[in-house]
Design a protein around this motif. Structure first.
Motif, PDB file in Angstrom:
ATOM      1  N   GLU A 137       5.518  -6.730   5.364  1.00  0.00           N
ATOM      2  CA  GLU A 137       4.765  -7.173   6.604  1.00  0.00           C
ATOM      3  C   GLU A 137       4.778  -6.163   8.378  1.00  0.00           C
ATOM      4  O   GLU A 137       4.106  -5.734   8.578  1.00  0.00           O
ATOM      5  CB  GLU A 137       5.457  -8.548   7.726  1.00  0.00           C
ATOM      6  N   ARG A 138       5.824  -5.655   8.266  1.00  0.00           N
ATOM      7  CA  ARG A 138       6.523  -4.543   9.323  1.00  0.00           C
ATOM      8  C   ARG A 138       5.499  -3.402   8.930  1.00  0.00           C
ATOM      9  O   ARG A 138       5.216  -2.477  10.046  1.00  0.00           O
ATOM     10  CB  ARG A 138       8.197  -4.692   9.800  1.00  0.00           C
ATOM     11  N   PHE A 139       5.440  -2.923   8.054  1.00  0.00           N
ATOM     12  CA  PHE A 139       5.285  -1.454   7.247  1.00  0.00           C
ATOM     13  C   PHE A 139       4.499  -1.822   7.029  1.00  0.00           C
ATOM     14  O   PHE A 139       4.120  -1.260   5.401  1.00  0.00           O
ATOM     15  CB  PHE A 139       5.714  -0.904   6.981  1.00  0.00           C
ATOM     16  N   PRO A 140       2.735  -2.023   6.531  1.00  0.00           N
ATOM     17  CA  PRO A 140       2.434  -2.548   6.126  1.00  0.00           C
ATOM     18  C   PRO A 140       1.146  -1.570   4.440  1.00  0.00           C
ATOM     19  O   PRO A 140       0.821  -2.036   3.807  1.00  0.00           O
ATOM     20  CB  PRO A 140       0.947  -3.457   6.444  1.00  0.00           C
ATOM     21  N   VAL A 141       1.556  -0.061   5.660  1.00  0.00           N
ATOM     22  CA  VAL A 141       0.521   0.425   4.681  1.00  0.00           C
ATOM     23  C   VAL A 141       1.516   1.342   3.686  1.00  0.00           C
ATOM     24  O   VAL A 141       1.200   2.109   2.817  1.00  0.00           O
ATOM     25  CB  VAL A 141       0.266   1.685   5.298  1.00  0.00           C
ATOM     26  N   ALA A 142       3.048   0.686   4.013  1.00  0.00           N
ATOM     27  CA  ALA A 142       3.845   1.814   3.198  1.00  0.00           C
ATOM     28  C   ALA A 142       4.059   1.147   1.272  1.00  0.00           C
ATOM     29  O   ALA A 142       4.384   0.238   1.632  1.00  0.00           O
ATOM     30  CB  ALA A 142       5.534   2.057   3.573  1.00  0.00           C
ATOM     31  N   PRO A 143       4.154   1.870   0.828  1.00  0.00           N
ATOM     32  CA  PRO A 143       4.317   1.340  -0.484  1.00  0.00           C
ATOM     33  C   PRO A 143       5.484   1.319  -0.620  1.00  0.00           C
ATOM     34  O   PRO A 143       6.409   1.591  -0.173  1.00  0.00           O
ATOM     35  CB  PRO A 143       3.507   2.778  -1.602  1.00  0.00           C
ATOM     36  N   VAL A 144       6.650   0.370  -1.686  1.00  0.00           N
ATOM     37  CA  VAL A 144       7.776  -0.193  -1.945  1.00  0.00           C
ATOM     38  C   VAL A 144       8.106  -0.164  -3.401  1.00  0.00           C
ATOM     39  O   VAL A 144       7.585  -0.138  -4.499  1.00  0.00           O
ATOM     40  CB  VAL A 144       7.563  -1.650  -1.522  1.00  0.00           C
ATOM     41  N   VAL A 145       8.836   1.402  -3.311  1.00  0.00           N
ATOM     42  CA  VAL A 145       9.859   1.548  -4.236  1.00  0.00           C
ATOM     43  C   VAL A 145      10.831   1.010  -4.119  1.00  0.00           C
ATOM     44  O   VAL A 145      11.811   0.873  -3.915  1.00  0.00           O
ATOM     45  CB  VAL A 145       9.932   2.881  -4.032  1.00  0.00           C
ATOM     46  N   THR A 146      11.267  -0.049  -5.520  1.00  0.00           N
ATOM     47  CA  THR A 146      12.477  -0.402  -5.507  1.00  0.00           C
ATOM     48  C   THR A 146      13.176   0.074  -6.650  1.00  0.00           C
ATOM     49  O   THR A 146      12.691   0.085  -7.784  1.00  0.00           O
ATOM     50  CB  THR A 146      11.840  -1.611  -6.249  1.00  0.00           C
ATOM     51  N   TYR A 147      14.527   0.003  -5.978  1.00  0.00           N
ATOM     52  CA  TYR A 147      15.540   0.761  -7.422  1.00  0.00           C
ATOM     53  C   TYR A 147      16.095  -0.257  -8.368  1.00  0.00           C
ATOM     54  O   TYR A 147      15.845  -1.142  -8.544  1.00  0.00           O
ATOM     55  CB  TYR A 147      16.752   1.009  -6.817  1.00  0.00           C
ATOM     56  N   VAL A 148      16.241  -0.224  -9.659  1.00  0.00           N
ATOM     57  CA  VAL A 148      16.015  -1.353 -10.665  1.00  0.00           C
ATOM     58  C   VAL A 148      17.066  -2.285 -10.476  1.00  0.00           C
ATOM     59  O   VAL A 148      17.538  -2.938 -11.010  1.00  0.00           O
ATOM     60  CB  VAL A 148      16.118  -1.140 -12.782  1.00  0.00           C
ATOM     61  N   LEU A 174       4.201   9.599  -5.340  1.00  0.00           N
ATOM     62  CA  LEU A 174       3.658   8.462  -4.380  1.00  0.00           C
ATOM     63  C   LEU A 174       2.570   9.252  -3.428  1.00  0.00           C
ATOM     64  O   LEU A 174       3.075  10.173  -2.173  1.00  0.00           O
ATOM     65  CB  LEU A 174       3.980   7.500  -3.550  1.00  0.00           C
ATOM     66  N   ALA A 175       1.333   9.571  -2.783  1.00  0.00           N
ATOM     67  CA  ALA A 175       0.551   9.975  -2.080  1.00  0.00           C
ATOM     68  C   ALA A 175       0.663   9.326  -0.569  1.00  0.00           C
ATOM     69  O   ALA A 175       0.445  10.544  -0.227  1.00  0.00           O
ATOM     70  CB  ALA A 175      -1.177   9.825  -2.195  1.00  0.00           C
ATOM     71  N   SER A 176       1.760   7.950  -0.085  1.00  0.00           N
ATOM     72  CA  SER A 176       1.552   8.156   0.865  1.00  0.00           C
ATOM     73  C   SER A 176       2.216   8.671   2.306  1.00  0.00           C
ATOM     74  O   SER A 176       3.353   9.307   1.491  1.00  0.00           O
ATOM     75  CB  SER A 176       2.189   6.467   1.105  1.00  0.00           C
ATOM     76  N   GLU A 177       2.047   8.703   3.104  1.00  0.00           N
ATOM     77  CA  GLU A 177       3.369   9.247   3.954  1.00  0.00           C
ATOM     78  C   GLU A 177       3.976   8.603   4.623  1.00  0.00           C
ATOM     79  O   GLU A 177       5.368   9.402   4.839  1.00  0.00           O
ATOM     80  CB  GLU A 177       2.472   9.806   5.340  1.00  0.00           C
ATOM     81  N   THR A 178       4.184   7.218   3.984  1.00  0.00           N
ATOM     82  CA  THR A 178       5.760   6.067   4.476  1.00  0.00           C
ATOM     83  C   THR A 178       5.986   5.623   3.333  1.00  0.00           C
ATOM     84  O   THR A 178       4.914   5.373   2.983  1.00  0.00           O
ATOM     85  CB  THR A 178       5.176   5.408   6.221  1.00  0.00           C
ATOM     86  N   ILE A 179       6.562   5.733   2.882  1.00  0.00           N
ATOM     87  CA  ILE A 179       7.353   4.494   1.259  1.00  0.00           C
ATOM     88  C   ILE A 179       8.786   3.897   1.806  1.00  0.00           C
ATOM     89  O   ILE A 179       9.602   4.507   2.878  1.00  0.00           O
ATOM     90  CB  ILE A 179       7.406   5.870   0.668  1.00  0.00           C
ATOM     91  N   GLY A 211       5.143   7.923  12.291  1.00  0.00           N
ATOM     92  CA  GLY A 211       5.020   9.879  12.009  1.00  0.00           C
ATOM     93  C   GLY A 211       4.916  10.613  10.731  1.00  0.00           C
ATOM     94  O   GLY A 211       5.111   9.045   9.463  1.00  0.00           O
ATOM     95  N   PRO A 212       4.849  11.513   9.832  1.00  0.00           N
ATOM     96  CA  PRO A 212       4.149  11.434   8.509  1.00  0.00           C
ATOM     97  C   PRO A 212       5.623  12.229   7.509  1.00  0.00           C
ATOM     98  O   PRO A 212       6.848  11.760   8.625  1.00  0.00           O
ATOM     99  CB  PRO A 212       3.806  13.189   8.358  1.00  0.00           C
ATOM    100  N   ASN A 213       5.389  12.056   6.741  1.00  0.00           N
ATOM    101  CA  ASN A 213       6.485  12.579   5.698  1.00  0.00           C
ATOM    102  C   ASN A 213       7.717  11.394   5.572  1.00  0.00           C
ATOM    103  O   ASN A 213       8.930  12.204   5.514  1.00  0.00           O
ATOM    104  CB  ASN A 213       6.553  13.610   6.317  1.00  0.00           C
ATOM    105  N   LEU A 214       7.755   9.836   5.845  1.00  0.00           N
ATOM    106  CA  LEU A 214       9.132   9.059   6.315  1.00  0.00           C
ATOM    107  C   LEU A 214       9.370   8.862   4.819  1.00  0.00           C
ATOM    108  O   LEU A 214       8.510   7.586   4.429  1.00  0.00           O
ATOM    109  CB  LEU A 214       8.786   8.777   6.889  1.00  0.00           C
ATOM    110  N   MET A 215      10.640   8.123   5.018  1.00  0.00           N
ATOM    111  CA  MET A 215      11.403   7.036   4.043  1.00  0.00           C
ATOM    112  C   MET A 215      11.555   6.151   4.461  1.00  0.00           C
ATOM    113  O   MET A 215      12.421   6.542   5.805  1.00  0.00           O
ATOM    114  CB  MET A 215      11.797   7.514   2.659  1.00  0.00           C
ATOM    115  N   ILE A 216      11.402   4.763   4.743  1.00  0.00           N
ATOM    116  CA  ILE A 216      12.062   3.431   4.860  1.00  0.00           C
ATOM    117  C   ILE A 216      13.730   3.453   4.550  1.00  0.00           C
ATOM    118  O   ILE A 216      12.937   2.884   3.228  1.00  0.00           O
ATOM    119  CB  ILE A 216      10.953   2.842   6.027  1.00  0.00           C
ATOM    120  N   GLY A 217      14.711   3.323   4.805  1.00  0.00           N
ATOM    121  CA  GLY A 217      15.235   2.660   3.642  1.00  0.00           C
ATOM    122  C   GLY A 217      15.991   1.403   4.120  1.00  0.00           C
ATOM    123  O   GLY A 217      15.827   0.867   4.946  1.00  0.00           O
ATOM    124  N   TRP A 218      17.181   1.239   3.535  1.00  0.00           N
ATOM    125  CA  TRP A 218      18.079  -0.581   3.259  1.00  0.00           C
ATOM    126  C   TRP A 218      19.553  -0.020   3.353  1.00  0.00           C
ATOM    127  O   TRP A 218      19.747   0.530   2.606  1.00  0.00           O
ATOM    128  CB  TRP A 218      17.486  -1.189   2.335  1.00  0.00           C
TER     129      TRP A 218
END
Ligand code: 13P
Ligand code: SF4
Length: 352
Positions: A137-148, A174-179, A211-218
């Motif tokens: 909801e906070r980052f709707p454009v970013a695809p979500v990559v989840t570790y198994v 993934l083509a997205s600037e934010t992941i 901004g570009p080229n970003l990963m959002i972590g946990w």
């Protein structure tokens, strides 16, 4: 890289199994224990054939189990592939719950058994499906990559999964600037460095102009790998300057940087098998060091091992026998969650 099929133990007698375990593990496992474990292993292998089951063993299984009952051993990615393609009726997963769930997600027509009732994982427990929905909801454009290393309901909220063996390739695909990359903080930092991305961790006041080229972590951590430090590496190198040090990417970026090689459990095993060095040190779960040492008797493996994964340690030969005898513990994933989780896992498998 295919999953490793180990020496066929299926038709060994108790004496043959005992001799094999004695040869591989006799230096440090007492004789009476080897005899007892050989009996258990032979009975498990007999039942495995009778019930048309396949046994998958993660690289962190305790040495006597690892070298006696699995049809295939490997890392998370390799075992997922094997689970997806087996034609046996029953998959007995000697690993932790999230791995057994992945087997069920990929091959729902099979009965999947986990020999221990819980067999959790500190990473899988660090995040819920509601947490992922809030991030989306906070980052709707970013695809979500989840570790198994997550449970099925978290995978179901994700666009694609990854393992330590393919995380960088998945991010690059993934083509997205934010992941959004969940939930292992250290794996995320290591992958961000490898792929040249910045990484941030969400706080309530985080500026949404990212901004570009970003990963959002946990901020999930593996309770085993977070314990290794750069000081551990310095001390070992001071004593053995020619040691080659391998680290799992769930270790901190500082530890990975100070090591000579980082990779999944299977990648570390292959590295030891394919190189010639005076001695090796594995910065990962203890049992794997013993398994690699037993399979490579000509190579010197240093031990820096006080850290056994308590969750992997729940899987024993005794409980695996009970699992086959009593058909327990059956792993189920609700169909609505399974279908969505399967999309994310299958997308990953297609990348390799
Ligand atoms: P691998 O995918 O490298 O086998 O790792 C799984 C795991 O749980 C590491 O702690
Ligand atoms: Fe989870 Fe760490 Fe154990 Fe692997 S070693 S199963 S990541 S707690």
């Amino acid at each position: 890289m295919p999953v490793v099929m180990i020496e066929d133990n299926t038709n060994m007698s108790v004496h043959e199994m005992y001799l094999k375990l004695k040869r591989m593990l006799g230096d440090y496992i007492p004789d009476f224990e080897l005899r007892y474990k050989a009996e258990l292993a032979v009975e498990i292998n007999r039942l495995k054939v009778e019930k048309n089951a396949v046994i998958l063993g993660h690289n962190y299984m305790e040495p006597a189990l690892y070298h006696s009952i699995p049809d295939f051993v490997g890392d998370s990615l390799e075992l997922s592939r094997k689970a997806a393609s087996t034609d046996k009726d029953i998959i007995v997963f000697c690993g932790v719950r999230f791995m057994a769930e992945t087997a069920k997600i990929l091959n729902p027509g099979k009965t999947v058994l986990l020999p221990a009732e819980k067999a959790g994982c500190s990473l899988a427990e660090s995040i819920t499906a509601a947490d992922v929905r809030a991030l989306k909801e906070r980052f709707p454009v970013a695809p979500v990559v989840t570790y198994v290393n997550t449970y099925a309901d978290v995978k179901a909220e994700s666009d694609i999964c990854c393992t330590s063996g393919n995380a960088a390739a998945v991010v690059r695909s993934l083509a997205s600037e934010t992941i959004i990359f969940l939930p292992d903080e250290y794996l995320a930092r290591n992958v961000a460095r490898e792929t040249g991305k910045r990484i941030i961790f969400p706080t309530p006041n985080l500026n949404l102009n990212l901004g570009p080229n970003l990963m959002i972590g946990w901020r999930g951590r593996c309770e085993v790998h977070e314990k290794f430090t750069v000081d551990d590496i310095r001390r070992v190198r001071a004593q053995f300057p020619d040691v080659v040090i391998l680290a799992h990417p769930e270790c901190s970026p500082e530890v990975v940087e100070a090591a000579d090689f980082a990779g999944s459990t299977a990648a570390m095993i292959r590295y030891v098998e394919q190189t010639v060095a005076p001695r090796y040190l594995l910065l990962t779960e203890c049992a794997m060091g013993e398994n690699v040492a037993a399979a490579n008797p000509a190579k010197e493996m240093l031990r820096l091992c006080s850290v056994r994964c308590p969750h992997m340690n729940e899987i024993t030969l005794e409980d695996t026998l009970k699992s086959l005898q009593l058909n327990r513990y059956v792993v189920e994933v609700p169909e609505e969650i399974r279908v969505r989780a399967a999309r994310a896992v299958e997308r990953m498998i297609a990348i390799g």
